[in-house]
Write a protein that holds these residues in place. Structure first.
Motif, PDB file in Angstrom:
ATOM      1  N   ALA A 167       0.845  -1.199   0.000  1.00 31.80           N
ATOM      2  CA  ALA A 167       0.000   0.000   0.000  1.00 31.80           C
ATOM      3  C   ALA A 167       0.881   1.249   0.000  1.00 31.80           C
ATOM      4  O   ALA A 167       0.635   2.202  -0.734  1.00 31.80           O
ATOM      5  N   PHE A 168       1.957   1.217   0.794  1.00 30.79           N
ATOM      6  CA  PHE A 168       2.869   2.364   0.850  1.00 30.79           C
ATOM      7  C   PHE A 168       3.527   2.600  -0.508  1.00 30.79           C
ATOM      8  O   PHE A 168       3.567   3.727  -1.014  1.00 30.79           O
ATOM      9  N   MET A 169       4.014   1.528  -1.118  1.00 35.01           N
ATOM     10  CA  MET A 169       4.696   1.652  -2.418  1.00 35.01           C
ATOM     11  C   MET A 169       3.748   2.239  -3.462  1.00 35.01           C
ATOM     12  O   MET A 169       4.134   3.092  -4.260  1.00 35.01           O
ATOM     13  N   ALA A 170       2.486   1.790  -3.468  1.00 30.56           N
ATOM     14  CA  ALA A 170       1.514   2.283  -4.455  1.00 30.56           C
ATOM     15  C   ALA A 170       1.289   3.784  -4.259  1.00 30.56           C
ATOM     16  O   ALA A 170       1.209   4.541  -5.221  1.00 30.56           O
ATOM     17  N   ARG A 171       1.225   4.224  -2.973  1.00 34.48           N
ATOM     18  CA  ARG A 171       1.035   5.655  -2.691  1.00 34.48           C
ATOM     19  C   ARG A 171       2.290   6.439  -3.057  1.00 34.48           C
ATOM     20  O   ARG A 171       2.223   7.539  -3.597  1.00 34.48           O
ATOM     21  N   ALA A 172       3.456   5.842  -2.784  1.00 25.17           N
ATOM     22  CA  ALA A 172       4.722   6.577  -2.949  1.00 25.17           C
ATOM     23  C   ALA A 172       5.070   6.806  -4.422  1.00 25.17           C
ATOM     24  O   ALA A 172       5.723   7.785  -4.761  1.00 25.17           O
ATOM     25  N   PHE A 173       4.656   5.874  -5.296  1.00 24.03           N
ATOM     26  CA  PHE A 173       5.006   6.001  -6.712  1.00 24.03           C
ATOM     27  C   PHE A 173       3.760   6.054  -7.585  1.00 24.03           C
ATOM     28  O   PHE A 173       3.517   5.150  -8.379  1.00 24.03           O
ATOM     29  N   PRO A 174       2.955   7.111  -7.449  1.00 23.76           N
ATOM     30  CA  PRO A 174       1.677   7.201  -8.154  1.00 23.76           C
ATOM     31  C   PRO A 174       1.827   7.232  -9.677  1.00 23.76           C
ATOM     32  O   PRO A 174       0.940   6.800 -10.397  1.00 23.76           O
ATOM     33  N   HIS A 175       2.994   7.702 -10.153  1.00 25.94           N
ATOM     34  CA  HIS A 175       3.153   7.862 -11.600  1.00 25.94           C
ATOM     35  C   HIS A 175       3.613   6.581 -12.281  1.00 25.94           C
ATOM     36  O   HIS A 175       3.577   6.473 -13.497  1.00 25.94           O
ATOM     37  N   HIS A 206       3.642  -2.653 -13.400  1.00 27.88           N
ATOM     38  CA  HIS A 206       5.082  -2.918 -13.397  1.00 27.88           C
ATOM     39  C   HIS A 206       5.737  -2.616 -12.062  1.00 27.88           C
ATOM     40  O   HIS A 206       6.924  -2.799 -11.879  1.00 27.88           O
ATOM     41  N   LEU A 207       4.920  -2.111 -11.111  1.00 28.77           N
ATOM     42  CA  LEU A 207       5.463  -1.833  -9.783  1.00 28.77           C
ATOM     43  C   LEU A 207       6.020  -3.115  -9.168  1.00 28.77           C
ATOM     44  O   LEU A 207       5.479  -4.196  -9.395  1.00 28.77           O
ATOM     45  N   ALA A 208       7.078  -2.978  -8.395  1.00 28.89           N
ATOM     46  CA  ALA A 208       7.562  -4.131  -7.656  1.00 28.89           C
ATOM     47  C   ALA A 208       6.511  -4.509  -6.608  1.00 28.89           C
ATOM     48  O   ALA A 208       5.875  -3.643  -6.017  1.00 28.89           O
ATOM     49  N   GLU A 239       7.255  -7.918 -12.743  1.00 29.72           N
ATOM     50  CA  GLU A 239       7.067  -8.469 -14.076  1.00 29.72           C
ATOM     51  C   GLU A 239       7.634  -7.478 -15.087  1.00 29.72           C
ATOM     52  O   GLU A 239       7.075  -6.407 -15.264  1.00 29.72           O
ATOM     53  N   PRO A 240       8.734  -7.797 -15.750  1.00 33.38           N
ATOM     54  CA  PRO A 240       9.294  -6.841 -16.705  1.00 33.38           C
ATOM     55  C   PRO A 240       8.413  -6.712 -17.950  1.00 33.38           C
ATOM     56  O   PRO A 240       7.895  -7.703 -18.453  1.00 33.38           O
ATOM     57  N   GLY A 241       8.230  -5.472 -18.417  1.00 28.27           N
ATOM     58  CA  GLY A 241       7.452  -5.224 -19.633  1.00 28.27           C
ATOM     59  C   GLY A 241       8.386  -5.023 -20.816  1.00 28.27           C
ATOM     60  O   GLY A 241       9.607  -5.024 -20.662  1.00 28.27           O
ATOM     61  N   LEU A 242       7.793  -4.846 -21.993  1.00 29.31           N
ATOM     62  CA  LEU A 242       8.584  -4.651 -23.221  1.00 29.31           C
ATOM     63  C   LEU A 242       9.576  -3.501 -23.074  1.00 29.31           C
ATOM     64  O   LEU A 242      10.707  -3.563 -23.539  1.00 29.31           O
ATOM     65  N   GLU A 243       9.123  -2.427 -22.407  1.00 21.90           N
ATOM     66  CA  GLU A 243       9.974  -1.232 -22.302  1.00 21.90           C
ATOM     67  C   GLU A 243      11.139  -1.457 -21.332  1.00 21.90           C
ATOM     68  O   GLU A 243      12.003  -0.589 -21.160  1.00 21.90           O
ATOM     69  N   HIS A 244      11.165  -2.637 -20.683  1.00 22.39           N
ATOM     70  CA  HIS A 244      12.261  -2.939 -19.765  1.00 22.39           C
ATOM     71  C   HIS A 244      13.294  -3.858 -20.391  1.00 22.39           C
ATOM     72  O   HIS A 244      14.195  -4.351 -19.710  1.00 22.39           O
ATOM     73  N   LEU A 245      13.160  -4.105 -21.699  1.00 18.08           N
ATOM     74  CA  LEU A 245      14.075  -5.042 -22.360  1.00 18.08           C
ATOM     75  C   LEU A 245      15.174  -4.338 -23.136  1.00 18.08           C
ATOM     76  O   LEU A 245      14.968  -3.270 -23.704  1.00 18.08           O
ATOM     77  N   ARG A 246      16.346  -4.964 -23.124  1.00 16.37           N
ATOM     78  CA  ARG A 246      17.483  -4.541 -23.940  1.00 16.37           C
ATOM     79  C   ARG A 246      17.414  -5.327 -25.242  1.00 16.37           C
ATOM     80  O   ARG A 246      16.703  -6.334 -25.317  1.00 16.37           O
ATOM     81  N   ALA A 301      22.857 -12.616 -17.811  1.00 20.69           N
ATOM     82  CA  ALA A 301      21.727 -12.035 -18.545  1.00 20.69           C
ATOM     83  C   ALA A 301      20.415 -12.494 -17.907  1.00 20.69           C
ATOM     84  O   ALA A 301      20.274 -13.655 -17.514  1.00 20.69           O
ATOM     85  N   CYS A 302      19.452 -11.570 -17.794  1.00 16.38           N
ATOM     86  CA  CYS A 302      18.173 -11.859 -17.144  1.00 16.38           C
ATOM     87  C   CYS A 302      17.062 -11.986 -18.188  1.00 16.38           C
ATOM     88  O   CYS A 302      16.727 -11.010 -18.853  1.00 16.38           O
ATOM     89  N   PRO A 303      16.484 -13.190 -18.332  1.00 13.62           N
ATOM     90  CA  PRO A 303      15.418 -13.401 -19.325  1.00 13.62           C
ATOM     91  C   PRO A 303      14.132 -12.681 -18.904  1.00 13.62           C
ATOM     92  O   PRO A 303      13.965 -12.339 -17.728  1.00 13.62           O
ATOM     93  N   GLN A 304      13.217 -12.435 -19.873  1.00 11.48           N
ATOM     94  CA  GLN A 304      11.971 -11.740 -19.549  1.00 11.48           C
ATOM     95  C   GLN A 304      10.992 -12.670 -18.850  1.00 11.48           C
ATOM     96  O   GLN A 304      10.151 -13.326 -19.487  1.00 11.48           O
ATOM     97  N   GLU A 305      11.103 -12.734 -17.545  1.00 13.19           N
ATOM     98  CA  GLU A 305      10.146 -13.473 -16.717  1.00 13.19           C
ATOM     99  C   GLU A 305      10.118 -12.768 -15.367  1.00 13.19           C
ATOM    100  O   GLU A 305      10.831 -11.767 -15.175  1.00 13.19           O
ATOM    101  N   THR A 306       9.308 -13.252 -14.443  1.00  7.09           N
ATOM    102  CA  THR A 306       9.220 -12.622 -13.133  1.00  7.09           C
ATOM    103  C   THR A 306      10.606 -12.533 -12.503  1.00  7.09           C
ATOM    104  O   THR A 306      11.305 -13.539 -12.389  1.00  7.09           O
ATOM    105  N   VAL A 307      11.019 -11.325 -12.141  1.00  4.95           N
ATOM    106  CA  VAL A 307      12.310 -11.142 -11.483  1.00  4.95           C
ATOM    107  C   VAL A 307      12.053 -11.004  -9.981  1.00  4.95           C
ATOM    108  O   VAL A 307      11.193 -10.228  -9.572  1.00  4.95           O
ATOM    109  N   ARG A 308      12.772 -11.795  -9.168  1.00  3.22           N
ATOM    110  CA  ARG A 308      12.587 -11.752  -7.718  1.00  3.22           C
ATOM    111  C   ARG A 308      13.801 -11.122  -7.062  1.00  3.22           C
ATOM    112  O   ARG A 308      14.931 -11.249  -7.558  1.00  3.22           O
ATOM    113  N   ALA A 309      13.557 -10.397  -5.967  1.00  2.92           N
ATOM    114  CA  ALA A 309      14.655  -9.779  -5.233  1.00  2.92           C
ATOM    115  C   ALA A 309      14.498 -10.091  -3.748  1.00  2.92           C
ATOM    116  O   ALA A 309      13.437  -9.844  -3.178  1.00  2.92           O
ATOM    117  N   ARG A 310      15.537 -10.665  -3.162  1.00  2.00           N
ATOM    118  CA  ARG A 310      15.530 -10.898  -1.719  1.00  2.00           C
ATOM    119  C   ARG A 310      16.494  -9.893  -1.107  1.00  2.00           C
ATOM    120  O   ARG A 310      17.693  -9.866  -1.441  1.00  2.00           O
TER     121      ARG A 310
END
Lengths: 162, 162, 162, 162
Positions: free
Chosen positions: B33-41, B46-48, B63-70, B114-123
């Motif tokens: 909820a905080f993240m959604a409020r903090a980054f309204p734009h 694509h929000l984490a 979830e990376p989108g097309l605009e997140h690909l090299r 190299a990171c393929p286009q699939e769900t990227v997880r961060a711990r």
């Protein structure tokens, strides 16, 4: 930058020698064309623009949009890191050409002060351009602030083909 | 991770002690909820997303989108650094609460593969959570690859008010 | 260093402005005396020597001894990192004085090329000197090699008392 | 360390997989013998000692001497960075063997708290061990303190011969 601040010949001489050691092979126009091709999905108006190319360094700028702002209206960290990444990449590309594809291996970013929403400039200077590795120093700044807003050191691995 | 790999009591004991030392004060729902409020734009999809919160660490995914690909269809460096930044920020926020606003002072990112286009997880795991400074270790990975795609160390300054 | 390599006024102007922004309060003699007092156990002849002080930067040098060599006769990494640490510390000390005790919070060192056994020089330049934090860029070089042997970014926390 | 702190199977599973992926080829005795040969000039009693080797990680310790202390009797930064450097090097060596000579390309050290004069331990864990590059996470700690005194990420280039 020691050129203006230090009277020491040995010190003053080094940046010159370093700069003379690196000659660009692509100009700003060629680099901007490459960036536009390389990132087709990025909103054109927010792409980093290559403004200048000089021996050993390049100068880029970027206009931050609303989606690049953090609460408080300051430019977000990821936006600044993305500009540093682009500037360092362009610095290497400008000197090795499009043939070799440099692969980023590390990016170390220091946040120095809050960045207001205005044109953000990045000066990327080659620290090392070796056959296998490149290391680039990047300084981010805006015209309204006297001191830099950020600094980065970016390291690239250059494939054997290069 | 030495818990599974090292027989040394002294070694095995430390991560436990470290983890017990840090208790979260916000859960995943509150953090999302905080993240959604903090980054309204930011484009919502694509929000984490904060998936888990545990003593001393958090798990996010994006979830990376097309605009997140090299070129080549791999996830871009700035996208991965942005996720690392978000994960580290959430790890601190989860343990100090919304009251204190931590300010990122440095982010050091290592690109591992190299990171393929699939769900990227961060711990993101707290290395240090002091009164004035926090240091967080972040590991990025995808389910289809055995080894991590990236690692980051993120440092925060915590205002005196905290 | 852009001063010699870039025609851009905005770019060239910045290092000047940055340098003018930082005025040293201690000279080389005072800094050498402080270093000798601060590290009484270090073999005097191997202590780093402060050779120059200028607005925003300092130049140090060190004579590596046999115990500072790696196999192959090159100067060891820890010896180079220790010099970078000393140079950055001296750069801060020269500008804030002995009153405030800066505490190193991070040191990020890039090894650029093998360093032969000769006088190693370090030029430390202030990237940021704030009330609470200082960030210093350090370049290590030797007279016999055209390019730097190492580069470091060192970050300090400056106590509230400062 | 997520193993003890996170209920997430996906998360807990990864360190295991990572550890299983890396099998040491040299034991502590072989590594200590190598270190003694590699650094003949270092005072034997202050050499870092390899205490344990496990899949993907090693544990070292070092007894700081008077010459390793800063004013106030705390262990100096260069001493801690030297131990981190040795631990990371040993972690790589333990898994690739003496044949390949890894070359340090970067060391990023975070100072977390003052380190008292007692046995300093370093646990170095492989983050990545590739054909060309290795990345190691190092945690420094002492038995009298609950939290780590330092953390480092060390990157190595592994020659093509490897």
């Amino acid at each position: 930058m020691s050129v203006l601040t230090s009277p020491a010949p040995a010190v003053a001489a080094r940046p010159t020698a370093r700069a003379e050691g690196y000659q660009p092979v692509l100009d700003a126009a060629a680099l901007n064309a490459f960036m536009a091709r390389a990132f087709p999905h990025g909103p054109r108006e927010h792409l980093a623009r290559v403004d200048q190319v000089a021996p050993g360094e390049v100068l880029l700028s970027r206009e931050p949009g609303l989606e690049h702002l953090r609460p408080g209206g300051i430019v977000s960290g990821p936006t600044l890191m993305a500009l540093a990444d682009a500037a360092a990449y362009v610095a290497v590309l400008a000197h090795v050409g499009e043939v070799a594809m440099a692969v980023t291996s590390a990016l170390n970013y220091q946040f120095l002060q809050a960045c207001p929403q205005e044109t953000v400039r990045a000066r990327a200077s080659l620290i090392k351009l070796g056959r296998r590795q490149a290391v680039v120093d990047v300084r981010l700044f805006v015209d309204s602030l006297r001191h830099d807003v950020g600094q980065a050191v970016v390291t690239y691995a250059i494939p054997a083909a290069a």
